[in-house]
Each structure stands twice: as structure tokens, then as C-alpha cells.
Write a protein that holds these residues in place. Sequence first.
Motif, PDB file in Angstrom:
ATOM      1  N   ASN A 302       0.745  -1.446   0.394  1.00  0.00           N
ATOM      2  CA  ASN A 302      -0.030   0.137  -0.079  1.00  0.00           C
ATOM      3  C   ASN A 302       1.060   1.808  -0.276  1.00  0.00           C
ATOM      4  O   ASN A 302      -0.067   2.384  -0.543  1.00  0.00           O
ATOM      5  CB  ASN A 302      -0.801   0.045   0.733  1.00  0.00           C
ATOM      6  N   ARG A 303       1.986   1.546   0.628  1.00  0.00           N
ATOM      7  CA  ARG A 303       2.930   2.714   0.727  1.00  0.00           C
ATOM      8  C   ARG A 303       3.777   2.351  -0.371  1.00  0.00           C
ATOM      9  O   ARG A 303       3.423   3.748  -0.977  1.00  0.00           O
ATOM     10  CB  ARG A 303       4.009   2.231   2.516  1.00  0.00           C
ATOM     11  N   TYR A 304       3.910   1.591  -1.197  1.00  0.00           N
ATOM     12  CA  TYR A 304       4.164   1.525  -2.489  1.00  0.00           C
ATOM     13  C   TYR A 304       3.580   2.114  -3.754  1.00  0.00           C
ATOM     14  O   TYR A 304       4.169   2.903  -4.689  1.00  0.00           O
ATOM     15  CB  TYR A 304       4.905   0.071  -2.907  1.00  0.00           C
ATOM     16  N   ILE A 305       2.472   2.151  -2.955  1.00  0.00           N
ATOM     17  CA  ILE A 305       1.149   2.551  -4.547  1.00  0.00           C
ATOM     18  C   ILE A 305       1.117   3.798  -4.167  1.00  0.00           C
ATOM     19  O   ILE A 305       1.063   4.431  -5.127  1.00  0.00           O
ATOM     20  CB  ILE A 305       0.465   1.733  -4.377  1.00  0.00           C
ATOM     21  N   VAL A 306       1.186   4.448  -2.420  1.00  0.00           N
ATOM     22  CA  VAL A 306       1.355   5.726  -2.392  1.00  0.00           C
ATOM     23  C   VAL A 306       2.397   6.565  -3.245  1.00  0.00           C
ATOM     24  O   VAL A 306       2.417   7.518  -3.795  1.00  0.00           O
ATOM     25  CB  VAL A 306       0.908   6.434  -1.098  1.00  0.00           C
ATOM     26  N   ASP A 307       3.206   6.015  -2.652  1.00  0.00           N
ATOM     27  CA  ASP A 307       4.634   6.559  -3.232  1.00  0.00           C
ATOM     28  C   ASP A 307       4.764   6.555  -5.147  1.00  0.00           C
ATOM     29  O   ASP A 307       4.784   7.857  -5.739  1.00  0.00           O
ATOM     30  CB  ASP A 307       5.885   5.608  -3.449  1.00  0.00           C
ATOM     31  N   ALA A 308       3.866   5.481  -6.142  1.00  0.00           N
ATOM     32  CA  ALA A 308       3.643   5.564  -6.979  1.00  0.00           C
ATOM     33  C   ALA A 308       2.874   6.999  -7.024  1.00  0.00           C
ATOM     34  O   ALA A 308       3.539   7.712  -8.047  1.00  0.00           O
ATOM     35  CB  ALA A 308       3.481   4.070  -8.005  1.00  0.00           C
ATOM     36  N   ILE A 309       2.379   7.098  -7.005  1.00  0.00           N
ATOM     37  CA  ILE A 309       0.836   8.074  -7.131  1.00  0.00           C
ATOM     38  C   ILE A 309       1.218   9.154  -7.185  1.00  0.00           C
ATOM     39  O   ILE A 309       1.324   9.831  -7.612  1.00  0.00           O
ATOM     40  CB  ILE A 309      -0.281   7.842  -5.986  1.00  0.00           C
ATOM     41  N   LYS A 320       6.181  18.771 -19.810  1.00  0.00           N
ATOM     42  CA  LYS A 320       5.056  19.459 -20.921  1.00  0.00           C
ATOM     43  C   LYS A 320       4.435  19.121 -21.400  1.00  0.00           C
ATOM     44  O   LYS A 320       4.511  17.438 -21.333  1.00  0.00           O
ATOM     45  CB  LYS A 320       6.128  19.982 -22.065  1.00  0.00           C
ATOM     46  N   GLU A 321       3.800  19.192 -22.263  1.00  0.00           N
ATOM     47  CA  GLU A 321       2.454  18.477 -23.111  1.00  0.00           C
ATOM     48  C   GLU A 321       3.458  18.117 -24.166  1.00  0.00           C
ATOM     49  O   GLU A 321       4.378  18.950 -24.626  1.00  0.00           O
ATOM     50  CB  GLU A 321       1.917  19.771 -23.690  1.00  0.00           C
ATOM     51  N   ASN A 322       2.650  16.929 -24.056  1.00  0.00           N
ATOM     52  CA  ASN A 322       3.301  16.112 -25.289  1.00  0.00           C
ATOM     53  C   ASN A 322       4.687  15.382 -24.575  1.00  0.00           C
ATOM     54  O   ASN A 322       5.517  14.943 -25.722  1.00  0.00           O
ATOM     55  CB  ASN A 322       3.279  16.448 -26.364  1.00  0.00           C
ATOM     56  N   GLY A 323       4.844  16.025 -23.364  1.00  0.00           N
ATOM     57  CA  GLY A 323       6.773  15.200 -22.905  1.00  0.00           C
ATOM     58  C   GLY A 323       6.625  13.683 -22.655  1.00  0.00           C
ATOM     59  O   GLY A 323       4.757  13.122 -21.997  1.00  0.00           O
ATOM     60  N   LYS A 324       7.319  13.160 -22.261  1.00  0.00           N
ATOM     61  CA  LYS A 324       7.300  11.456 -22.711  1.00  0.00           C
ATOM     62  C   LYS A 324       7.704  11.337 -21.380  1.00  0.00           C
ATOM     63  O   LYS A 324       8.986  11.698 -20.837  1.00  0.00           O
ATOM     64  CB  LYS A 324       7.797  10.793 -23.890  1.00  0.00           C
ATOM     65  N   ALA A 325       7.585  10.428 -20.107  1.00  0.00           N
ATOM     66  CA  ALA A 325       9.016   9.410 -19.383  1.00  0.00           C
ATOM     67  C   ALA A 325       8.603   8.421 -19.803  1.00  0.00           C
ATOM     68  O   ALA A 325       7.663   7.424 -20.017  1.00  0.00           O
ATOM     69  CB  ALA A 325       7.357  10.128 -18.423  1.00  0.00           C
ATOM     70  N   ILE A 326       9.949   7.853 -19.511  1.00  0.00           N
ATOM     71  CA  ILE A 326       9.570   6.963 -19.518  1.00  0.00           C
ATOM     72  C   ILE A 326      10.042   5.844 -18.344  1.00  0.00           C
ATOM     73  O   ILE A 326      11.291   6.052 -17.942  1.00  0.00           O
ATOM     74  CB  ILE A 326      11.067   6.456 -20.860  1.00  0.00           C
ATOM     75  N   PHE A 345       2.021   1.485 -11.916  1.00  0.00           N
ATOM     76  CA  PHE A 345       2.622   2.708 -12.379  1.00  0.00           C
ATOM     77  C   PHE A 345       1.428   2.862 -13.233  1.00  0.00           C
ATOM     78  O   PHE A 345       1.563   4.060 -13.192  1.00  0.00           O
ATOM     79  CB  PHE A 345       4.069   2.631 -12.728  1.00  0.00           C
ATOM     80  N   LYS A 346       0.853   2.183 -14.410  1.00  0.00           N
ATOM     81  CA  LYS A 346       0.414   2.352 -15.536  1.00  0.00           C
ATOM     82  C   LYS A 346      -1.604   3.063 -14.032  1.00  0.00           C
ATOM     83  O   LYS A 346      -1.688   3.808 -14.509  1.00  0.00           O
ATOM     84  CB  LYS A 346      -0.226   1.094 -16.208  1.00  0.00           C
ATOM     85  N   GLU A 347      -2.068   2.385 -13.202  1.00  0.00           N
ATOM     86  CA  GLU A 347      -2.959   2.628 -12.484  1.00  0.00           C
ATOM     87  C   GLU A 347      -2.376   4.271 -11.712  1.00  0.00           C
ATOM     88  O   GLU A 347      -3.484   4.911 -12.024  1.00  0.00           O
ATOM     89  CB  GLU A 347      -3.022   1.505 -11.405  1.00  0.00           C
ATOM     90  N   ALA A 348      -1.201   4.250 -11.427  1.00  0.00           N
ATOM     91  CA  ALA A 348      -0.595   5.811 -10.613  1.00  0.00           C
ATOM     92  C   ALA A 348      -1.004   6.269 -12.116  1.00  0.00           C
ATOM     93  O   ALA A 348      -1.129   8.053 -11.961  1.00  0.00           O
ATOM     94  CB  ALA A 348       0.053   5.586  -9.886  1.00  0.00           C
ATOM     95  N   ALA A 349      -0.517   5.898 -13.238  1.00  0.00           N
ATOM     96  CA  ALA A 349      -0.360   6.555 -13.996  1.00  0.00           C
ATOM     97  C   ALA A 349      -1.931   8.123 -14.444  1.00  0.00           C
ATOM     98  O   ALA A 349      -1.634   8.799 -14.962  1.00  0.00           O
ATOM     99  CB  ALA A 349       0.432   6.751 -15.684  1.00  0.00           C
ATOM    100  N   ARG A 350      -2.617   6.534 -14.171  1.00  0.00           N
ATOM    101  CA  ARG A 350      -4.424   7.206 -15.071  1.00  0.00           C
ATOM    102  C   ARG A 350      -4.419   8.564 -14.389  1.00  0.00           C
ATOM    103  O   ARG A 350      -5.105   8.948 -14.713  1.00  0.00           O
ATOM    104  CB  ARG A 350      -4.972   6.153 -15.123  1.00  0.00           C
ATOM    105  N   ILE A 351      -3.761   8.047 -13.070  1.00  0.00           N
ATOM    106  CA  ILE A 351      -4.755   9.052 -11.761  1.00  0.00           C
ATOM    107  C   ILE A 351      -4.681  10.734 -12.436  1.00  0.00           C
ATOM    108  O   ILE A 351      -5.254  11.388 -12.415  1.00  0.00           O
ATOM    109  CB  ILE A 351      -4.442   9.262 -10.659  1.00  0.00           C
ATOM    110  N   HIS A 352      -2.810  11.106 -13.603  1.00  0.00           N
ATOM    111  CA  HIS A 352      -2.337  11.813 -13.379  1.00  0.00           C
ATOM    112  C   HIS A 352      -2.739  12.331 -14.899  1.00  0.00           C
ATOM    113  O   HIS A 352      -1.488  12.839 -14.735  1.00  0.00           O
ATOM    114  CB  HIS A 352      -1.398  12.151 -12.405  1.00  0.00           C
ATOM    115  N   ASN A 353      -3.476  11.899 -15.988  1.00  0.00           N
ATOM    116  CA  ASN A 353      -3.562  11.986 -17.093  1.00  0.00           C
ATOM    117  C   ASN A 353      -2.034  11.987 -17.875  1.00  0.00           C
ATOM    118  O   ASN A 353      -1.860  12.735 -19.069  1.00  0.00           O
ATOM    119  CB  ASN A 353      -3.478  13.718 -16.912  1.00  0.00           C
TER     120      ASN A 353
END
Length: 397
Positions: A302-309, A320-326, A345-353
Motif C-alpha cells: 500500500n505504501r509503495y502504491i502511495v509512493d507511485a501515485i 511539458k505538454e506532449n512530454g514523455k516519461a520512460i 505505475f500504469k494505474e498511478a499514471a492514469r490518475i494524473h493524466n
Amino acid sequence: MRQIHPFPARMAPEIALKAMASMKRGSTVLDPMVGSGTVIRQALRNGHRAYGYDMDPLAVLMSKVSVSSPKETLVQKHLDRLLYDLKALGNSRVDLPWIDDDVETLEFTKFWFAQKQRKKLRAIAFILNEYRHSNMNKESINLLELALSRIIITKKIGASLAWDISHSRPHRAKDTNDFDVVSGYTKSALKLIENLCSDCDFSGTAVIKSGDARKMTGIDTASIDAIVTSPPYLNAIDYLRGHKLALVWLGHDIEKLRQIRASSIGTEKTKNGATHTIAEDIQRKVIPQKNDLQPNQIKMINRYIVDAINLMGETSRVLKENGKAIFVIGNSCLRSTHVENSEIFKEAARIHNLKVKHHTERELPQSSRYLPIPKGTKEALGKRMRSEHVLTFVHKN
């Protein structure tokens, strides 16, 4: 570039190279968990502006040295001065406040280092501390400090009584030690000078600082073209377990290092109250309903997920807009339960657009694995533990 210091979980250089292949020269690249500096070095070679953060003081030092362009004659001059000062110091008693005024740190050095080596390490640490508070060239000081770490963070023979420090699995393997600290240190510094001064083909600029990837206060909103990084695995390598054997000689006491370790992403430590409604929803998605996990391990996840979020929130903010994160991510295994860190991380990413643009999987050679596959692991699960996932996210408003 040849390896300048042992590091147990080094990102494959080809991943960083591929990530930046299509980027316009002069782009801004960030690695918020910089580790040994692989991403930053590649960014500089490609002519980019690079930023690196890490909570581990040794990772910060290592990365700073790896991207420096020291002048050989100047660094050699400073090494000669240190050796002269060391000889002049002789058997004089030296004061190291962060060790001598702290019982735990003092006992730590006595346990892991024999008296013969401890005496010389104290002398070098004293001189380096003096230099740190002088107007000496900072690149030289960093190199001289890393040279000291190199004779401690070793696989077998080194300045300590431990083996396997370089894999962050230190165990005291002997009670005496014949290692010559001064000779070993001199060779270590000369090797660093040779490696760095012959391989510093950089055309970009870099800023590397101590910082938390979950709260990057020094990075402006919408200022980064690309993030390339590899977050620690859940329950992953405990870097500071090994690194602290060197850091105690570089001005850090055990309690401060413990605090850093306890607050790091991927740590085994759990905090009371580290809960989050969204995190619990993600947890139900990534953990099989039938599992043998203990309550403290559920809290750890749970803590790891909070950190990922929080990490993905900062990723979204600074891109930036259209910037990428690998993100290069490995999955974990707790009590024979497979935990999909990549899905977290995929779930956490969706939360933040942040949208997943690419998701590839690469097999890891056994010699390059960050963690051993747990004994008794089923074959199907063992295969899943032999790979890492490369996720490319794109920032879209």
C-alpha cells in the motif's frame, strides 16, 4: 564509459540511448531517481540539459562525479596535496564529530572496520572534511571522496571487514584485515582520474541534487521534455545497507542515513497511516485474491502504491505538454505472490493524466538481475521475474 563505482541496479545504457535518440538537441531531460547517473551521462553526450535527483547521498556523489569533466593536472595536484597532508598528519588524533559525538555511529565503524584500517580511514575522512569546507575545486573534492568509497564498497577485499557490500548484502566475513588503506586509496583515485579524464565527451549541462522524486520542489511546472528513470522495485535492493559503510566516512551519521532509508521508495519499512483509498483500489487490482501475504506486507504494498501515485503526480506536473516519461520497472515477489509493479505505475499514471504510449518487456540476463529469484518460486512465476518492463507515458491535458 567504464564503470567508476559499483552499483547494484544499473540501468542498461541502451535504454537511455534509445529513449533520447529522437529528441531535439538541447532538450531538457530529468532522472528523478538518478542512481549511478546512466541517464544523465547519455543526456550530456546528446547535448541536452539534464537534471538528476536522488535521496541516496552516495548516488548523488557518484552521479556528480560520473558527469564531471575534471582537469587531470588539477585533480592530480589535489590528490598529491591530500597525500602530503595525510603524511604530515602522521599519528595525530583527529576529530570526526559526526562519528565521535554519536555512540551508534562510532560503534558501527568499530564493528565493520579493523583498528588498522579505521585509523587511516579516519585520517583521510578528516582531511576530506577540511577540504569540503574550503574553497577547493568541488569536482576535485567529489572525485577524492568517491575514491574513498571505492575501496569500501567492494565485492570481497576492501578496507572493511565485510564482503558483498557492492551488492548491498554486507556481512562481516573476517576479524582482521591486511588491506593497505593509503595504497588502495591512491590507486582508486588514480583510476578515477584516468577513467574520467579520458572519457568526458559531454556537450550538454547537468544539475544533480539531493532530492525526493515525490516532491521535486526545484523543478518548474511544465519544464521537462523527457523523464527517463527506473524506480526501485517494491521490497527491492536496500542500497543504503551497503552504502552507509562508505557514507559514515563522508560526514553522515547512522541516524540520518536510517531516516533516508525509511523514507525511500520501495523500502521494506512501513509507516502507520500510510493508507489511501485510491491506493487500496489499485492494490485489489494488482494482488491476487488468494495470497499468503502478511498484514505488514500488505501495508508495504500500500505504501509503495502511495509512493507511485505521488511520483506520477510530480511526473505529470513537471512534464511539458506532449512530454514523455520512460520508466524501467521490474516486478516483485513476496511470499511467492507476484506483484505487478508495472501495473501499479500504469494505474498511478492514469490518475494524473499520463497515457501509456508503449509497453515493452525485455528479458534480463541472469548476470544482470537486480534481485535473485526467490527459492521455491514456481517456474511460471520465475520466468516473470526474469524480465523488466519499459513503459512510455505521454503527458496529455
